[in-house]
Design an enzyme around this catalytic site. Sequence first.
Site, PDB file in Angstrom:
ATOM      1  NE  ARG A 172      29.599   5.821 -20.338  1.00  0.00           N
ATOM      2  CZ  ARG A 172      29.021   4.601 -20.323  1.00  0.00           C
ATOM      3  NH1 ARG A 172      28.476   4.092 -21.402  1.00  0.00           N
ATOM      4  NH2 ARG A 172      29.010   3.912 -19.223  1.00  0.00           N
ATOM      5  CE  LYS A 215      23.522   3.304 -19.260  1.00  0.00           C
ATOM      6  NZ  LYS A 215      23.867   2.745 -17.945  1.00  0.00           N
ATOM      7  NE  ARG A 258      25.747  -6.275 -16.711  1.00  0.00           N
ATOM      8  CZ  ARG A 258      25.880  -4.984 -16.985  1.00  0.00           C
ATOM      9  NH1 ARG A 258      24.909  -4.333 -17.583  1.00  0.00           N
ATOM     10  NH2 ARG A 258      26.970  -4.345 -16.658  1.00  0.00           N
ATOM     11  NE  ARG A 314      29.278  -5.326 -19.313  1.00  0.00           N
ATOM     12  CZ  ARG A 314      28.572  -4.212 -19.469  1.00  0.00           C
ATOM     13  NH1 ARG A 314      27.349  -4.267 -19.977  1.00  0.00           N
ATOM     14  NH2 ARG A 314      29.057  -3.048 -19.140  1.00  0.00           N
ATOM     15  NE  ARG A 320      30.810  -0.456 -15.724  1.00  0.00           N
ATOM     16  CZ  ARG A 320      30.016  -1.520 -15.590  1.00  0.00           C
ATOM     17  NH1 ARG A 320      30.473  -2.611 -15.007  1.00  0.00           N
ATOM     18  NH2 ARG A 320      28.788  -1.492 -16.046  1.00  0.00           N
TER      19      ARG A 320
HETATM   20  P1  AP5 Z   1      21.327  -3.366 -17.745  1.00  0.00           P
HETATM   21  O1  AP5 Z   1      20.081  -3.092 -18.503  1.00  0.00           O
HETATM   22  O2  AP5 Z   1      22.373  -4.223 -18.368  1.00  0.00           O
HETATM   23  O3  AP5 Z   1      21.941  -1.981 -17.206  1.00  0.00           O
HETATM   24  P2  AP5 Z   1      22.696  -0.826 -17.979  1.00  0.00           P
HETATM   25  O4  AP5 Z   1      22.216   0.461 -17.416  1.00  0.00           O
HETATM   26  O5  AP5 Z   1      22.588  -1.018 -19.448  1.00  0.00           O
HETATM   27  O6  AP5 Z   1      24.155  -1.118 -17.419  1.00  0.00           O
HETATM   28  P3  AP5 Z   1      25.588  -1.158 -18.109  1.00  0.00           P
HETATM   29  O7  AP5 Z   1      26.485  -1.690 -17.034  1.00  0.00           O
HETATM   30  O8  AP5 Z   1      25.577  -1.899 -19.408  1.00  0.00           O
HETATM   31  O9  AP5 Z   1      25.858   0.326 -18.346  1.00  0.00           O
HETATM   32  P4  AP5 Z   1      27.191   0.994 -18.501  1.00  0.00           P
HETATM   33  O10 AP5 Z   1      26.772   2.360 -18.874  1.00  0.00           O
HETATM   34  O11 AP5 Z   1      28.090   0.868 -17.334  1.00  0.00           O
HETATM   35  O12 AP5 Z   1      27.926   0.108 -19.626  1.00  0.00           O
HETATM   36  P5  AP5 Z   1      27.937   0.215 -21.213  1.00  0.00           P
HETATM   37  O13 AP5 Z   1      27.642  -1.139 -21.714  1.00  0.00           O
HETATM   38  O14 AP5 Z   1      27.164   1.364 -21.714  1.00  0.00           O
HETATM   39  O15 AP5 Z   1      20.887  -3.984 -16.335  1.00  0.00           O
HETATM   40  C1  AP5 Z   1      21.849  -4.401 -15.376  1.00  0.00           C
HETATM   41  C2  AP5 Z   1      21.373  -5.727 -14.729  1.00  0.00           C
HETATM   42  O16 AP5 Z   1      20.182  -5.488 -13.986  1.00  0.00           O
HETATM   43  C3  AP5 Z   1      21.027  -6.819 -15.743  1.00  0.00           C
HETATM   44  O17 AP5 Z   1      21.377  -8.053 -15.171  1.00  0.00           O
HETATM   45  C4  AP5 Z   1      19.500  -6.715 -15.896  1.00  0.00           C
HETATM   46  O18 AP5 Z   1      18.941  -7.981 -16.204  1.00  0.00           O
HETATM   47  C5  AP5 Z   1      19.076  -6.250 -14.508  1.00  0.00           C
HETATM   48  N1  AP5 Z   1      17.955  -5.290 -14.509  1.00  0.00           N
HETATM   49  C6  AP5 Z   1      17.735  -4.272 -15.382  1.00  0.00           C
HETATM   50  N2  AP5 Z   1      16.644  -3.574 -15.007  1.00  0.00           N
HETATM   51  C7  AP5 Z   1      16.175  -4.178 -13.872  1.00  0.00           C
HETATM   52  C8  AP5 Z   1      15.077  -3.908 -12.985  1.00  0.00           C
HETATM   53  N3  AP5 Z   1      14.242  -2.866 -13.186  1.00  0.00           N
HETATM   54  N4  AP5 Z   1      14.909  -4.731 -11.921  1.00  0.00           N
HETATM   55  C9  AP5 Z   1      15.764  -5.756 -11.675  1.00  0.00           C
HETATM   56  N5  AP5 Z   1      16.827  -6.061 -12.479  1.00  0.00           N
HETATM   57  C10 AP5 Z   1      17.021  -5.264 -13.570  1.00  0.00           C
HETATM   58  O19 AP5 Z   1      29.475   0.563 -21.453  1.00  0.00           O
HETATM   59  C11 AP5 Z   1      30.501  -0.337 -21.126  1.00  0.00           C
HETATM   60  C12 AP5 Z   1      31.829   0.367 -21.236  1.00  0.00           C
HETATM   61  O20 AP5 Z   1      32.048   0.789 -22.607  1.00  0.00           O
HETATM   62  C13 AP5 Z   1      31.988   1.639 -20.420  1.00  0.00           C
HETATM   63  O21 AP5 Z   1      32.368   1.392 -19.075  1.00  0.00           O
HETATM   64  C14 AP5 Z   1      33.077   2.367 -21.199  1.00  0.00           C
HETATM   65  O22 AP5 Z   1      34.350   1.822 -20.952  1.00  0.00           O
HETATM   66  C15 AP5 Z   1      32.717   2.061 -22.633  1.00  0.00           C
HETATM   67  N6  AP5 Z   1      31.806   3.061 -23.194  1.00  0.00           N
HETATM   68  C16 AP5 Z   1      30.522   2.839 -23.585  1.00  0.00           C
HETATM   69  N7  AP5 Z   1      29.972   3.985 -24.010  1.00  0.00           N
HETATM   70  C17 AP5 Z   1      30.928   4.939 -23.890  1.00  0.00           C
HETATM   71  C18 AP5 Z   1      30.937   6.328 -24.144  1.00  0.00           C
HETATM   72  N8  AP5 Z   1      29.854   6.961 -24.602  1.00  0.00           N
HETATM   73  N9  AP5 Z   1      32.075   7.018 -23.890  1.00  0.00           N
HETATM   74  C19 AP5 Z   1      33.173   6.391 -23.426  1.00  0.00           C
HETATM   75  N10 AP5 Z   1      33.224   5.066 -23.151  1.00  0.00           N
HETATM   76  C20 AP5 Z   1      32.105   4.357 -23.371  1.00  0.00           C
END
Ligand code: AP5
Length: 216
Positions: A88, A13, A122, A155, A166
């Site tokens: 989410r 994402k 990552r 992270r 998660r």
């Molecule tokens: P990346 O693009 O970083 O993936 P992502 O989907 O953004 O993954 P996240 O782990 O950041 O999502 P998340 O939803 O768990 O965490 P968030 O930050 O929102 O890609 C991942 C890796 O793969 C990278 O190394 C990238 O280089 C590689 N990659 C990407 N695409 C690729 C491809 N096609 N091929 C190969 N490699 C690829 O949230 C973190 C925390 O914040 C949550 O756990 C929660 O505690 C809190 N939080 C955030 N939002 C909320 C909410 N709305 N409600 C409640 N708590 C929340």
Amino acid sequence: MKFVFFGAPGAGKGTMAAKAAVAFGLPHISTGEIFRGAMREGTPLGLQVKALIESGGLVSDALTIGLVRERLAKPDAAKGWLLDGFPRTIPQAEALVSFCPEDYVIDLTVSDAKVLERLSGRRMCRGCGRSFHTVFMPSAKPDICDDCGGELYIRNDDSVESVRTRLENYRTQTAPLENYYRSRGTLVSVDGEASADTVWSVLETVMERLLAGKKA
Ligand code: AP5
């Protein structure tokens, strides 16, 4: 236009929303990045959410909805936005519909095996928040961000234990949103399994069609 980027942890994402922000000139609003920024700076918000986020839990709906509502009211979001990591839960999705409904939800679909492979390699930039991958998207110099020269780090919530939590939270609280958005007619699925370049080339075409007013 208003897009939600949806999918499991590690689906890509953040990576795809960052590319879309540049390509389409829309602000990329990541709730995860807002929380990580607050943790980096040691603000009251950061201190409040740190332990919860690092263990893989979800921040409360009330707090997250309030933050997003405030962010979407800023002038740069008036013409559209790319939301990453929000909504989410069903209450978050219902709140968004009540104050600023989405046009489309881009659902990046990936297998659990891919998620584990991506999160285990990552690396994030402490300076600008860009993400890299040791194998799939390595930085030019080890542990240094290509964009801002910041230090790359792992992270805390990418530990095996936190990733398990998660993924479980995703299955129980976030995945049900797929049906919610399908019934609103805004869900657009994109295969997120391939390489980043391949996923982006498909996604860019899909978004161009949606922006031109055609269903993908
Ligand atoms: P990346 O693009 O970083 O993936 P992502 O989907 O953004 O993954 P996240 O782990 O950041 O999502 P998340 O939803 O768990 O965490 P968030 O930050 O929102 O890609 C991942 C890796 O793969 C990278 O190394 C990238 O280089 C590689 N990659 C990407 N695409 C690729 C491809 N096609 N091929 C190969 N490699 C690829 O949230 C973190 C925390 O914040 C949550 O756990 C929660 O505690 C809190 N939080 C955030 N939002 C909320 C909410 N709305 N409600 C409640 N708590 C929340």
